[in-house]
Design a protein around this motif. Structure first.
Motif, PDB file in Angstrom:
ATOM      1  N   PHE A  51     -33.490  29.773  32.508  1.00 13.40           N
ATOM      2  CA  PHE A  51     -33.212  30.146  33.893  1.00 13.40           C
ATOM      3  C   PHE A  51     -34.031  31.360  34.324  1.00 13.40           C
ATOM      4  O   PHE A  51     -34.605  31.390  35.403  1.00 13.40           O
ATOM      5  N   ARG A  52     -34.105  32.349  33.426  1.00  8.85           N
ATOM      6  CA  ARG A  52     -34.780  33.600  33.779  1.00  8.85           C
ATOM      7  C   ARG A  52     -36.298  33.457  33.800  1.00  8.85           C
ATOM      8  O   ARG A  52     -36.974  34.007  34.656  1.00  8.85           O
ATOM      9  N   TYR A  53     -36.845  32.700  32.847  1.00 10.11           N
ATOM     10  CA  TYR A  53     -38.294  32.687  32.681  1.00 10.11           C
ATOM     11  C   TYR A  53     -38.943  31.310  32.839  1.00 10.11           C
ATOM     12  O   TYR A  53     -40.158  31.188  32.700  1.00 10.11           O
ATOM     13  N   GLY A  54     -38.163  30.287  33.119  1.00  7.91           N
ATOM     14  CA  GLY A  54     -38.738  28.964  33.322  1.00  7.91           C
ATOM     15  C   GLY A  54     -39.188  28.269  32.050  1.00  7.91           C
ATOM     16  O   GLY A  54     -39.958  27.310  32.096  1.00  7.91           O
ATOM     17  N   ILE A  55     -38.718  28.733  30.890  1.00  8.88           N
ATOM     18  CA  ILE A  55     -39.093  28.109  29.620  1.00  8.88           C
ATOM     19  C   ILE A  55     -38.363  26.775  29.497  1.00  8.88           C
ATOM     20  O   ILE A  55     -37.167  26.697  29.790  1.00  8.88           O
ATOM     21  N   PRO A  56     -39.037  25.710  29.047  1.00 10.45           N
ATOM     22  CA  PRO A  56     -38.349  24.426  28.862  1.00 10.45           C
ATOM     23  C   PRO A  56     -37.182  24.571  27.894  1.00 10.45           C
ATOM     24  O   PRO A  56     -37.289  25.257  26.862  1.00 10.45           O
ATOM     25  N   THR A  57     -36.042  23.959  28.221  1.00 10.52           N
ATOM     26  CA  THR A  57     -34.870  24.013  27.346  1.00 10.52           C
ATOM     27  C   THR A  57     -34.553  22.630  26.796  1.00 10.52           C
ATOM     28  O   THR A  57     -34.763  21.621  27.467  1.00 10.52           O
ATOM     29  N   VAL A  58     -34.045  22.590  25.575  1.00  8.92           N
ATOM     30  CA  VAL A  58     -33.689  21.333  24.925  1.00  8.92           C
ATOM     31  C   VAL A  58     -32.399  21.518  24.148  1.00  8.92           C
ATOM     32  O   VAL A  58     -32.013  22.633  23.803  1.00  8.92           O
ATOM     33  N   GLY A  59     -31.734  20.395  23.846  1.00  4.52           N
ATOM     34  CA  GLY A  59     -30.523  20.434  23.032  1.00  4.52           C
ATOM     35  C   GLY A  59     -29.714  19.168  23.211  1.00  4.52           C
ATOM     36  O   GLY A  59     -29.716  18.573  24.296  1.00  4.52           O
ATOM     37  N   THR A  60     -29.054  18.721  22.155  1.00  9.36           N
ATOM     38  CA  THR A  60     -28.248  17.495  22.232  1.00  9.36           C
ATOM     39  C   THR A  60     -26.846  17.717  21.680  1.00  9.36           C
ATOM     40  O   THR A  60     -25.899  17.872  22.423  1.00  9.36           O
ATOM     41  N   SER A  61     -26.695  17.801  20.357  1.00 11.11           N
ATOM     42  CA  SER A  61     -25.354  17.959  19.796  1.00 11.11           C
ATOM     43  C   SER A  61     -25.407  18.657  18.450  1.00 11.11           C
ATOM     44  O   SER A  61     -26.441  18.692  17.782  1.00 11.11           O
ATOM     45  N   ALA A  62     -24.252  19.207  18.060  1.00  6.49           N
ATOM     46  CA  ALA A  62     -24.089  19.859  16.765  1.00  6.49           C
ATOM     47  C   ALA A  62     -23.143  19.040  15.900  1.00  6.49           C
ATOM     48  O   ALA A  62     -22.592  18.019  16.335  1.00  6.49           O
ATOM     49  N   HIS A  63     -22.913  19.514  14.684  1.00  6.49           N
ATOM     50  CA  HIS A  63     -22.037  18.790  13.767  1.00  6.49           C
ATOM     51  C   HIS A  63     -20.614  18.676  14.321  1.00  6.49           C
ATOM     52  O   HIS A  63     -19.908  17.706  14.037  1.00  6.49           O
ATOM     53  N   ALA A  64     -20.199  19.657  15.126  1.00 12.64           N
ATOM     54  CA  ALA A  64     -18.855  19.624  15.678  1.00 12.64           C
ATOM     55  C   ALA A  64     -18.622  18.363  16.513  1.00 12.64           C
ATOM     56  O   ALA A  64     -17.514  17.816  16.534  1.00 12.64           O
ATOM     57  N   PHE A  65     -19.654  17.887  17.189  1.00 14.78           N
ATOM     58  CA  PHE A  65     -19.504  16.693  18.019  1.00 14.78           C
ATOM     59  C   PHE A  65     -19.225  15.471  17.150  1.00 14.78           C
ATOM     60  O   PHE A  65     -18.407  14.615  17.515  1.00 14.78           O
ATOM     61  N   THR A  66     -19.879  15.393  16.013  1.00 12.96           N
ATOM     62  CA  THR A  66     -19.614  14.287  15.099  1.00 12.96           C
ATOM     63  C   THR A  66     -18.210  14.410  14.515  1.00 12.96           C
ATOM     64  O   THR A  66     -17.453  13.432  14.446  1.00 12.96           O
TER      65      THR A  66
END
Length: 442
Positions: free
Chosen positions: A197-212
């Motif tokens: 948000f602050r610098y316009g850097i591309p962000t990524v992410g899906t899920s962690a072990h907690a979701f499984t």
């Protein structure tokens, strides 16, 4: 919309107290004895690179410019200083109208540096320059350390993308700065939304072990994720049994599954097995992402593995063993009176223990060979040799208190790529060694 203009919770209204107590007591004494208005030159440099490093990376320059602009003593700050009796009333009155009005020169962000390189030069009255020491050093020392680690990791990755994932391993504000510095150093994206948000850097992410683990079965978790994010998502396959998880992932998402992530075990061995299994299942285009406490050495060890991307957290945000660059902010020249036309005289610290400095307002240039490859960092205080006139490194960042060189983060990222490419090939070696080019004084 430019998020940088919004004013975010990760920002602070004033940077004036990002300083040490003694900066203000020096100011008080200088105001009292008449030295406060003497024209002065301070330089930021490091006496040596961290052990084993071949080059440094300048990062945080853009944040320094923001900090200088926001260095203001508002009513609440002044009241705090008055209540604590940090300084006297004369000094408080002076601070109330403080605005940096001098000049700042520096290596542009993304450039590389070496021992002695004047990565930042701050010029103005002693009073206005001395106050900036701590905030300048805290930004440059942190961000340059992260960028240097990121650069080494990017070189080790050999063109494979790197994801910055260190937000949970450092202070929440340091995480944003780390993501920014990592992007300058060659990382492709971050998991930190505040940095995006602050610098316009591309962000990524899906899920962690907690979701499984919250689901009744791994299949249920994969089905939920694929239904929500589509078959191009990245499924985490090491919660239970990796081979079974890969098989289930392809059954659920199809052979067009975007990627699988491996976060534990013998990454070299597991990556080969997963690649073979994916290919046998027909998921030949499914990528493999590895995480799990990686550093540049672990990344280099996976060079021959069928890995498509790396996620790096702890080792990145701690500078991969070197969380600071040991930069210092030293007075190198000053006038002998408050007369603005008074000549500058070199000054330098002369002490034992390796903490000496070289006096004089310096220029810096990088000498190159016939092929354009850097062969020396040349510093001097006199006239710039004609042969180096076109190779000078310092650029003006602030003129008369006004920022004149603000630039997009992408420019710093591109500059670093070019600066690294112009160094000798041994710069990217991970074996221990000295700076890849020497520092010479003309």
């Amino acid at each position: 919309m430019n998020p940088a203009d919004l004013g975010l919770p990760v920002d602070v209204p004033s940077t004036a107290l990002f300083t040490d107590h003694y900066e203000l007591t020096m100011l008080q004494a200088a105001l009292a004895n008449g030295t406060a208005d003497r024209r002065s030159v301070f330089e930021v440099f490091t006496r040596r690179l961290p052990e084993g490093r071949r080059y440094g990376v300048v990062a945080g320059t853009g944040r320094v410019l923001d900090a200088v602009e926001n260095f203001r003593f508002d009513a609440a700050v002044l009241e705090f200083l008055r209540e604590r009796a940090v300084v006297d009333m004369r000094t408080l009155d002076w601070l109330a109208s403080y605005r940096f009005s001098g000049d700042i020169w520096g290596y542009p962000e993304g450039e590389v540096y070496f021992p002695g390189s004047p990565v930042l030069r701050v010029e103005g009255s002693f009073a206005e320059c001395v106050l900036l020491e701590t905030v300048v050093l805290s930004i440059l020392n942190h961000d340059s350390a992260i960028a240097a680690a990121a650069s080494r990791m990017a070189s080790a990755a050999g063109g494979r993308p790197l994801i910055e994932m260190g937000a949970r391993r450092t202070h929440e504000l340091a995480a944003v700065a780390s993501a920014r510095a990592a992007y300058v150093g060659g990382f492709a994206s971050t998991s930190d939304l505040a940095a995006g948000f602050r610098y316009g850097i591309p962000t990524v992410g899906t899920s962690a072990h907690a979701f499984t683990l919250v689901h009744d079965s791994e299949r249920d978790a994969f089905q939920a994720q694929a239904a929500s994010l589509g078959g191009s998502t990245t499924l985490l396959v090491d919660t239970y049994d990796v081979a079974e998880a890969v098989r289930t992932a392809v059954e659920v998402a199809g052979t067009g599954l975007g990627a699988v992530r491996i976060d534990s075990g013998d990454l070299l061995l597991v990556a080969h097995r997963v690649r073979q299994q994916l290919d046998e299942l027909g998921a030949t285009s499914t990528r493999i992402v590895v995480t799990s406490d990686l550093d540049e050495y672990a990344i280099a060890s996976l060079a021959a593995a069928p890995v498509d991307a790396y996620g790096v957290g702890t080792q990145l945000v701690t500078g991969s063993g070197h969380p600071t660059c040991s930069m210092v902010y030293k007075l190198v020249a000053r006038a002998t009176s408050a007369d603005p036309k008074a000549a500058l005289h070199p000054v330098a610290k002369k002490s034992s223990g390796g903490k000496t400095s070289v006096g004089g307002r310096k220029w810096a240039a990088r000498r190159r060979d016939a092929d354009g490859v850097a062969e020396a960092e040349v510093l001097g205080t006199g006239p710039v040799p004609t042969a180096l006139a076109g190779e000078q490194l310092l650029t003006q960042l602030v003129k008369g208190g006004e920022v004149v060189a603000r630039e997009p983060l992408e420019a710093a990222r591109d500059r670093h790529r070019g600066a690294l490419a112009a160094l000798p090939l041994s710069a990217t070696q991970l074996s221990r060694g000295e700076a890849v080019i020497p520092t010479e004084y003309a």
